[in-house]
Design a protein around this motif. Structure first.
Motif, short mmCIF file in Angstrom:
data_model
loop_
_atom_site.label_atom_id
_atom_site.label_comp_id
_atom_site.label_asym_id
_atom_site.label_seq_id
_atom_site.Cartn_x
_atom_site.Cartn_y
_atom_site.Cartn_z
N PRO A 1 0.83 -1.21 0.00
CA PRO A 1 0.00 0.00 0.00
C PRO A 1 0.86 1.26 0.00
O PRO A 1 1.93 1.30 0.58
CB PRO A 1 -0.81 -0.12 1.29
N VAL A 2 0.38 2.28 -0.68
CA VAL A 2 1.08 3.55 -0.78
C VAL A 2 0.35 4.58 0.07
O VAL A 2 -0.88 4.71 -0.01
CB VAL A 2 1.14 4.04 -2.25
N ALA B 1 -6.42 2.15 2.55
CA ALA B 1 -7.12 0.91 2.86
C ALA B 1 -7.73 0.92 4.25
O ALA B 1 -8.74 0.26 4.51
CB ALA B 1 -6.17 -0.27 2.71
N ALA B 2 -7.14 1.69 5.16
CA ALA B 2 -7.64 1.77 6.53
C ALA B 2 -8.69 2.85 6.70
O ALA B 2 -9.10 3.14 7.82
CB ALA B 2 -6.48 2.02 7.49
N THR B 3 -9.13 3.46 5.61
CA THR B 3 -10.10 4.56 5.54
C THR B 3 -9.56 5.85 6.13
O THR B 3 -10.35 6.75 6.45
CB THR B 3 -11.47 4.20 6.17
N TYR C 1 -4.28 -6.67 2.24
CA TYR C 1 -2.97 -6.17 2.67
C TYR C 1 -2.65 -6.74 4.05
O TYR C 1 -2.63 -6.02 5.06
CB TYR C 1 -2.97 -4.64 2.71
N PRO C 2 -2.39 -8.04 4.14
CA PRO C 2 -2.18 -8.67 5.45
C PRO C 2 -0.95 -8.15 6.19
O PRO C 2 -0.89 -8.24 7.43
CB PRO C 2 -2.04 -10.15 5.10
N PRO D 1 -1.43 1.57 -4.86
CA PRO D 1 -2.22 0.49 -4.27
C PRO D 1 -2.73 0.86 -2.88
O PRO D 1 -2.01 1.42 -2.05
CB PRO D 1 -1.23 -0.68 -4.20
N GLY D 2 -4.00 0.53 -2.63
CA GLY D 2 -4.62 0.82 -1.35
C GLY D 2 -5.38 2.12 -1.32
O GLY D 2 -6.21 2.32 -0.43
#
Length: 545
Positions: free
Chosen positions: A51-52, A76-78, A135-136, A195-196
């Motif tokens: 993730p960027v 990705a984590a909002t 994204y583990p 990404p992300g």
């Protein structure tokens, strides 16, 4: 990784390296993300996505420049990484604009703001569940999930239930403490280069929601104190108080300053153009400025461009209303034609009007080519636009030459020459490639265009017979649109708030009037040749020289 193992790998004796080995090799060789992905695919596997967290400066600039509706980028984590000013106003009921999931579950105002709060909660849980699976190795989604598990019983219950939430395209309802009831449809776009990250756009329904967002925009972008403006030279009720002929200190609005700052951050390269040092514009002879027509809703009625048809009627591009309007001599609307994000309006040799469409920075996103030119018969009872040319990046200014060729300033690619048969002159266009262009005018054997995204806001001249050799005519801050006058002079409207006259052969400039933001200028038909000015508030102003 041992030297022997690397030798075996290099010589093809080891055919199935693990993902860990490939990742270690990528780090050791300092491979870029693209080369790292290529290495993984050569080995027959797919690399884990990283993730960027940083925002591309061009994307940030686009957000700042997009003011039609709420738009923001989240990871990705909002976490909200960047947002435009309309989004800030939209979420202004919340104490902070930081993390969408936290705001939904932990801020009490969310239950009143989101009419279907339960659905919104389910959507947030689904988003975080997807992020954890995709994204583990990214710790940030896990941190947000753990925090909400502890702080919100509703989140913990939804997380255990594995409720599936379908993200439909149906409008969602919100209640804003100032703007009232709002209905918007949101769209999510994954950013392949980051990404992300997702670009979130909240599209308002036409009608009350659009008007309410316009009021929010007006609160976010307050006008300068009217007491700071000296009265214009016009007499009586027609005087336009926001445009002051010949003051010495123009005062651009706060949202224009933000736009300038954002574009300064953009890494948009302009083809090298010989620069010339030019003095600040002097003051022109006194002029009179009067309002032709006033905006119904300031800023929602943003006038992006304007032009005249063969009968002398004025047409105005209303960028955020996605339409062009015809005005009679009394300033009343007599026709409306739907055009998506309209830009320049120009009368063609065939007496039809040619209108640029897709004049929005969203068309600069990778893969987007939603811009072009439409044309229609302005004398028709109900004008119907037809596509003249499409596939452009972000068309803006336009003008015809004496041979009937149409030149279009494309912010994403440069000046495009379109033949009368609607084909693009690719050889000529390839010689006029540059980024960041905006306005355009043709005079004699020269194309003049504004390089809006350069530090000095250059006015460039491109010889029609040698477009690969542009030269700088003038340096103007935030020069937007251009018009060529019958006497050979050029007029430039700037979003910094100045109307400037330019003598191209001598590079001489003088300021006609200031105020702002000014977005476009057109020369009225004979006999008066007055200047008609489009403004960011939506007012149209007549300047008598």
């Amino acid at each position: 990784m041992s030297a022997d193992y690397y030798t075996h790998l290099e010589r093809g004796r080891e055919r199935h390296p693990s993902a860990q080995m490939l990742d270690a090799l990528s780090r050791a060789l300092l491979l870029s993300d693209a080369l790292r992905e290529h290495l993984f695919r050569l080995a027959g596997t797919v690399p884990a996505t990283r993730p960027v967290e940083t925002i591309d400066p061009v994307l940030r600039a686009m957000l700042e420049n997009y003011s039609a509706a709420p738009a923001f980028v989240m990871n990705a984590a909002t976490d909200i990484l960047a947002a435009n000013a309309v989004a800030e106003g939209f979420f202004s009921a919340y104490p902070r604009l930081d993390n969408l999931a936290r705001m939904t579950f932990l801020e009490p105002v969310s239950r009143d703001f989101c009419v279907d709060w339960t659905w919104t909660c389910q959507a947030m849980v689904a988003t975080l569940r997807q992020a954890r699976a995709r994204y583990p190795e990214d710790p940030r989604p896990r941190c947000v999930i753990d925090e909400l598990h502890t702080a919100s019983a509703e989140f913990a219950e939804l997380w255990r239930s594995y409720t599936v939430c379908a993200t439909t395209g149906e409008p969602r309802e919100f209640v804003h403490p100032e703007a009232g009831a709002l209905r918007l449809t949101y769209r999510s776009f994954d950013m392949s280069a980051a990404p992300g990250q997702r670009l979130m756009l909240y599209q308002p329904e036409a009608g009350p929601t659009t008007d309410a967002l316009a009021r929010l925009r007006a609160r976010q972008f307050p006008a300068d104190d009217p007491g700071c403006h000296a009265p214009g030279h016009g007499e009586g009720a027609g005087a336009y108080p926001e445009l002051v002929p010949n003051p010495t200190h123009p005062r651009p609005r706060d949202h224009i300053r933000r736009r300038v700052l954002a574009w300064c951050l953009a890494t948009v390269a302009l083809t090298a153009v010989p620069a010339t040092a030019h003095a600040e514009p002097e003051t022109c002879a006194p002029t009179t400025a009067t309002t032709v027509t006033a905006a119904t809703v300031p800023y929602l009625d943003w006038a992006e461009n304007l032009g005249f048809d063969a009968d002398g009627d004025l047409w105005v591009s209303r960028l955020y209303r996605n339409e062009v309007q015809r005005y009679d001599k009394s300033g009343h609307v007599t026709a409306t034609v739907s055009v998506a994000s309209p830009g320049a309006i120009r009368l063609g040799p065939d007496r039809r009007l040619y209108v640029v469409y897709g004049d929005t920075s969203l068309n600069l996103l990778p893969g987007a080519h939603g811009s072009g030119v439409v044309r229609f018969d302005p004398t028709a009872a109900t004008p119907v636009p037809e596509v003249f040319v499409d596939g452009l990046a972000m068309a803006n200014g336009a003008a015809f030459d004496d041979a009937g060729n149409l030149y279009v300033a494309d912010t994403g690619s440069g000046v495009v020459r379109i033949r009368p048969d609607a084909t693009i002159d690719t050889d000529w266009t390839a010689q006029a490639r540059m980024s960041g262009l905006n306005g355009l005018a043709v005079q004699g054997n020269s194309v003049y265009t504004t390089a809006y995204l350069t530090p000095h806001g250059q006015i460039l001249r491109l010889p029609i017979d040698a477009p690969a050799h542009p030269s700088t005519v003038a340096d103007l801050s935030l020069a937007d649109d251009l018009a060529a006058a019958p006497d050979g002079s050029l007029y430039a409207a700037t979003t910094a708030g100045a109307l400037v006259r330019i003598d191209a052969p001598t590079h001489g400039t003088c300021t006609v009037l200031t105020g702002g933001p000014l977005t476009a200028v057109a020369i009225s038909p004979e006999p008066d040749h007055d200047l008609l000015i489009a403004t960011g508030t939506g007012d149209i102003v007549r300047v008598r020289r």
